[in-house]
Design a protein around this motif. Sequence first.
Motif, short mmCIF file in Angstrom:
data_model
loop_
_atom_site.label_atom_id
_atom_site.label_comp_id
_atom_site.label_asym_id
_atom_site.label_seq_id
_atom_site.Cartn_x
_atom_site.Cartn_y
_atom_site.Cartn_z
N MET B 1 24.97 -5.17 42.19
CA MET B 1 25.47 -6.54 42.20
C MET B 1 25.37 -7.13 40.80
O MET B 1 24.38 -6.96 40.12
CB MET B 1 24.65 -7.38 43.18
N SER B 2 26.41 -7.78 40.38
CA SER B 2 26.39 -8.37 39.05
C SER B 2 26.99 -9.77 39.11
O SER B 2 28.01 -9.98 39.74
CB SER B 2 27.16 -7.47 38.09
N VAL B 3 26.34 -10.71 38.49
CA VAL B 3 26.80 -12.10 38.51
C VAL B 3 26.97 -12.57 37.08
O VAL B 3 26.10 -12.37 36.25
CB VAL B 3 25.76 -13.00 39.22
N LEU B 4 28.11 -13.19 36.79
CA LEU B 4 28.29 -13.78 35.47
C LEU B 4 27.93 -15.25 35.56
O LEU B 4 28.32 -15.95 36.48
CB LEU B 4 29.75 -13.65 35.03
N LEU B 5 27.15 -15.72 34.60
CA LEU B 5 26.85 -17.16 34.58
C LEU B 5 26.77 -17.67 33.16
O LEU B 5 26.56 -16.91 32.22
CB LEU B 5 25.59 -17.48 35.37
N ARG B 6 26.93 -18.98 33.02
CA ARG B 6 26.81 -19.61 31.71
C ARG B 6 25.33 -19.80 31.41
O ARG B 6 24.56 -20.13 32.29
CB ARG B 6 27.48 -20.97 31.73
N ALA B 7 25.00 -19.65 30.14
CA ALA B 7 23.60 -19.86 29.75
C ALA B 7 23.17 -21.29 30.08
O ALA B 7 22.03 -21.53 30.44
CB ALA B 7 23.42 -19.57 28.27
N ALA B 8 24.11 -22.24 30.02
CA ALA B 8 23.77 -23.63 30.30
C ALA B 8 23.37 -23.82 31.76
O ALA B 8 22.65 -24.75 32.10
CB ALA B 8 24.96 -24.54 29.97
N ASP B 9 23.85 -22.90 32.65
CA ASP B 9 23.47 -23.01 34.06
C ASP B 9 21.99 -22.73 34.26
O ASP B 9 21.43 -23.01 35.32
CB ASP B 9 24.28 -22.01 34.90
N LEU B 10 21.36 -22.10 33.24
CA LEU B 10 19.94 -21.76 33.39
C LEU B 10 19.04 -22.97 33.18
O LEU B 10 17.87 -22.94 33.55
CB LEU B 10 19.55 -20.70 32.36
#
Lengths: 144, 197
Positions: B1-10
Amino acid sequence: MIRFSDIAGNPVMDTSTATTVGKLEAPIIDPATHRIVGFRVKKSKGPGDVLLWASVAGLGPDAVTVSSAEQVSDPPPELKDRSGRKLDVLKRPVLTEHGHPLGKVKDVEFDPSDGRVTNLLLKDSFVDGGRLLGIGKYAVVVAG
Amino acid sequence: MSVLLRAADLLKRPVVTLAGDDVAQIKDVIYSSGSGELAGFTLNGRGIFAGPLKQTLPWSNVHGLGPAAVMIRDLDSLADRQAFDGELEGAGGVVIGSMVLTHSGRNLGVVTDVILDVREKSTDAVGYEIEPSDKTAPRRQFVPLPDTLSVSGEALILPDTALEFIRDDLAGFGAAVDEFRSRLGRPEAHPSEEPTP
């Protein structure tokens, strides 16, 4: 194997006087050894509200028996935090060590002979008790 | 499983030890000034009245990064603020706000965020979110990040082949990154990833 929900609320019976000295409230789990090390007891008539696993005389389907009300006492210092309400495993969210949420703990399945936690039961899945890494004030952390 | 996310979402995500205690939450993301990669995080305390913490969390000490939390081994994984001397924080960093230029000199836009690829066992910075200079283009675009690139405070230089792999949604971006990297001659997009049993 039995589940904690099967015995939750069951009376703790003092076999010397044949009286109820409390009711089972919550299991106390040591995440390092994956074992139930005792139970928190509500409405305790003993000196404290923790019943250690070693002090349990019998663990039956309808009651837990102890030799005297004195067995329900204050926890030893190393279990003082562990036995508190803030570190209860039930209803606590479960995270994997990689930060993925699995759901909340609904029930605990354990071996009645030695207290080994075999499974944590979540809403629609379960986690092997051997995967337990930690039980903290924020979450239960499991390996994998 | 791989999820792309923005660093700002962290931002604001809790930092949880393997013992299950939440010890901090993410305040800001720090990018390495040399390579534009993720260097680590600055931290806030947990709770409404908690202020910023003196400690920081270097990327190398992150045990796991998931949708619910950033996991660390224990409190020793946190480092002093000095660990990031010379690196730059969040919006003031070298990467965010940089102009993206191709080798042939085309200005693609301005970097607004870093895209992380979060897998079961590893996390990798795979691309940038940009605000395109072309006003007819979609409001946001995603450009893939090669393994090595030149960054300065002024601009960030991408190979021309990156043009083909620009996407305007995150859904198709993962495959685009893999293809882009294999085109650049990298044998594997994620060599650090362990094989899953």
